[in-house]
Write a protein that holds these residues in place. Structure first.
Motif, PDB file in Angstrom:
ATOM      1  N   SER A   1      -5.331  14.254 -10.433  1.00  0.00           N
ATOM      2  CA  SER A   1      -6.189  13.078 -10.227  1.00  0.00           C
ATOM      3  C   SER A   1      -6.970  12.693 -11.481  1.00  0.00           C
ATOM      4  CB  SER A   1      -7.164  13.333  -9.072  1.00  0.00           C
ATOM      5  OG  SER A   1      -8.026  14.425  -9.389  1.00  0.00           O
TER       6      SER A   1
ATOM      7  N   LYS B   1       0.540  10.962  -4.113  1.00  0.00           N
ATOM      8  CA  LYS B   1      -0.685  10.824  -3.317  1.00  0.00           C
ATOM      9  C   LYS B   1      -1.925  11.385  -4.015  1.00  0.00           C
ATOM     10  CE  LYS B   1       0.706  14.937  -0.666  1.00  0.00           C
ATOM     11  NZ  LYS B   1       1.126  15.396   0.669  1.00  0.00           N
TER      12      LYS B   1
ATOM     13  N   ALA C   1      -4.560   8.947  -9.575  1.00  0.00           N
ATOM     14  CA  ALA C   1      -5.503   7.829  -9.641  1.00  0.00           C
ATOM     15  C   ALA C   1      -4.736   6.552  -9.976  1.00  0.00           C
ATOM     16  CB  ALA C   1      -6.555   8.119 -10.707  1.00  0.00           C
ATOM     17  N   PRO C   2      -5.280   5.404  -9.595  1.00  0.00           N
ATOM     18  CA  PRO C   2      -4.563   4.136  -9.840  1.00  0.00           C
ATOM     19  C   PRO C   2      -4.253   3.877 -11.315  1.00  0.00           C
ATOM     20  CG  PRO C   2      -6.351   3.802  -8.286  1.00  0.00           C
ATOM     21  CD  PRO C   2      -6.509   5.198  -8.815  1.00  0.00           C
ATOM     22  N   ASN C   3      -5.057   4.453 -12.226  1.00  0.00           N
ATOM     23  CA  ASN C   3      -4.832   4.203 -13.652  1.00  0.00           C
ATOM     24  C   ASN C   3      -4.054   5.332 -14.341  1.00  0.00           C
ATOM     25  OD1 ASN C   3      -6.900   6.043 -13.421  1.00  0.00           O
ATOM     26  ND2 ASN C   3      -8.037   5.276 -15.186  1.00  0.00           N
ATOM     27  N   THR C   4      -3.626   6.343 -13.585  1.00  0.00           N
ATOM     28  CA  THR C   4      -2.850   7.436 -14.175  1.00  0.00           C
ATOM     29  C   THR C   4      -1.447   6.946 -14.531  1.00  0.00           C
ATOM     30  OG1 THR C   4      -4.027   9.149 -12.932  1.00  0.00           O
ATOM     31  CG2 THR C   4      -1.852   9.725 -13.792  1.00  0.00           C
TER      32      THR C   4
ATOM     33  N   HIS D   1       3.708   5.308  -6.438  1.00  0.00           N
ATOM     34  CA  HIS D   1       2.527   5.249  -7.302  1.00  0.00           C
ATOM     35  C   HIS D   1       2.259   3.793  -7.638  1.00  0.00           C
ATOM     36  CE1 HIS D   1      -0.500   6.128 -10.179  1.00  0.00           C
ATOM     37  NE2 HIS D   1       0.239   5.921 -11.261  1.00  0.00           N
ATOM     38  N   SER D   2       1.016   3.373  -7.446  1.00  0.00           N
ATOM     39  CA  SER D   2       0.668   1.962  -7.668  1.00  0.00           C
ATOM     40  C   SER D   2       0.310   1.668  -9.114  1.00  0.00           C
ATOM     41  CB  SER D   2      -0.525   1.586  -6.775  1.00  0.00           C
ATOM     42  OG  SER D   2      -1.660   2.386  -7.106  1.00  0.00           O
ATOM     43  N   GLY D   3       0.172   2.731  -9.921  1.00  0.00           N
ATOM     44  CA  GLY D   3      -0.263   2.550 -11.305  1.00  0.00           C
ATOM     45  C   GLY D   3       0.887   2.468 -12.297  1.00  0.00           C
TER      46      GLY D   3
ATOM     47  N   ASN E   1       3.184  -1.719 -16.084  1.00  0.00           N
ATOM     48  CA  ASN E   1       2.026  -1.542 -16.983  1.00  0.00           C
ATOM     49  C   ASN E   1       2.412  -0.747 -18.242  1.00  0.00           C
ATOM     50  OD1 ASN E   1       0.700  -2.800 -14.903  1.00  0.00           O
ATOM     51  ND2 ASN E   1      -0.439  -0.993 -14.228  1.00  0.00           N
TER      52      ASN E   1
END
Length: 363
Positions: A123, A146, A149-152, A172-174, A202
């Motif tokens: 995380s 799960k 973190a979103p920015n990882t 993963h959303s990041g 990204n």
């Protein structure tokens, strides 16, 4: 006894000259922008061939010279990052841990027994690198997602790309990116090594990582996961099978390799060196590379059928048919790749088969 002393004196003087020349070479590299390994090999390829020195030997010298420079840049050019490598105790994971740590990053490792600490290890990480066997990659990505973190930034270094890339984007959303290091864990640095890059999401979040590889002399090649998997059927899977088969044959026939090397060509020595490196690797990794996809299995089966068909022609001593097969292949090479080939420089030949670039990511 005097003869031996004379020989040792000559050897010592030769070594002294070599050391002085290597010192000059390292000083030159430190004071200027380093040319690529391909360029350095191309410049001296005719000389190496004339002297009977395999390119792999000279490439090792070049790589060693470059490696000596890395510690000088370890703290000057890199902002320290928090990194976790899943599978960091494996051979490739260890290599990336070593290289990333050498450049001042804080690198943690998550192994199969460490998932109770996954939240702590994943995380807070700026980069999570997945370096696990092919058959576990997708499951590990799903499990790790799960905790991120979103920015990882999430990245895998598996030798197949389509399924892992889809899994990373889904779980993963990041930031997401795939890498395929086109080398084994025995290298000493990224210098002269190819790394194929597969943008996902990204891309800017990975620019520091890509810049790090480039700064150490690595070559970045960008393509889509689908293109990669098609190319690797030929570049990797069938080549592994060819060398795997040759190694098994040599072992079964109990060939005296050392004796063959005493009267061999430089090409034969280079091929034996490649086979030896293959069999120094983890057998599970080698087999998984061949079995990773149905496309790879189909291509290897087609290759084996070709071997069998040609072997039957040899058994029948059908000279005319073998010449016809040779001439058909000869025309193919003349039409398709002759204009790309650079004589005496096998490494440069590989460069001409790079997939097309499909992204604006800065390299």
């Amino acid at each position: 006894m005097p003869l031996k002393s004379s020989y040792l004196d000559r050897l010592k003087k030769t070594d002294q000259r070599l050391i002085a020349l290597l010192s000059d070479r390292i000083s030159l590299l430190a004071g200027s922008e380093q040319p690529s390994l391909d360029e350095q090999l191309a410049d001296v390829a005719p000389l190496l061939a004339q002297a009977g020195i395999p390119e792999s030997v000279w490439a090792s010298v070049l790589n060693s010279c470059q490696t000596t420079l890395i510690p000088k840049y370890a703290t000057n050019h890199v902002t320290p990052r928090q990194i976790t490598i899943i599978g960091g105790c494996g051979r490739m994971g260890k290599l990336f841990k070593e290289q990333l740590s050498l450049l001042g990053n804080s690198v943690s490792v998550l192994e199969s027994d460490d998932w109770e600490y996954a939240d702590q290890l994943l995380s807070q990480a700026e980069l999570v690198l997945v370096s696990v066997p092919i058959e576990h990659t997708v499951d590990v990505i799903k499990r790790a997602g799960k905790y991120l973190a979103p920015n990882t930034a999430l990245c895998d270094i598996t030798s197949i790309k389509t399924q892992p890339n889809q899994a990373m984007l889904e779980h993963h959303s990041g930031p997401v990116m795939g890498l395929h290091p086109m080398f084994g864990p025995n290298v000493k640095s990224f210098f002269g090594q190819k790394v194929v890059v597969y943008p996902g999401r990204n891309d800017d979040s990975f620019q520091w990582f890509l810049d790090l590889i480039k700064s150490q002399g690595g070559e970045l090649i960008v393509c889509t996961p689908e293109e990669h998997d098609r190319m690797m059927v030929i570049v990797q899977a069938t080549q592994h099978f060819c060398r795997f088969s040759l190694g098994v044959f040599l072992a079964q026939a109990k060939i005296d390799i050392q004796q063959t090397l005493t009267m061999s060509t430089s090409n034969y020595r280079q091929e034996i060196d490649i086979v030896k490196r293959l069999f120094s690797q983890n057998p599970h990794l080698c087999v998984d590379i061949m079995l990773a996809t149905e496309e790879r299995c189909d291509a290897i089966s087609f290759l084996a059928d070709t071997y069998s068909r040609l072997a039957k022609l040899v058994a029948m001593k059908d000279r005319d048919a073998l010449i016809q097969e040779f001439e058909k292949a000869q025309r193919f090479f003349e039409e398709k790749i002759n204009t790309f080939m650079q004589p005496l420089n096998a490494i440069a030949i590989q460069r001409d088969f790079q997939p097309k670039i499909h992204t604006n990511i800065s390299l």
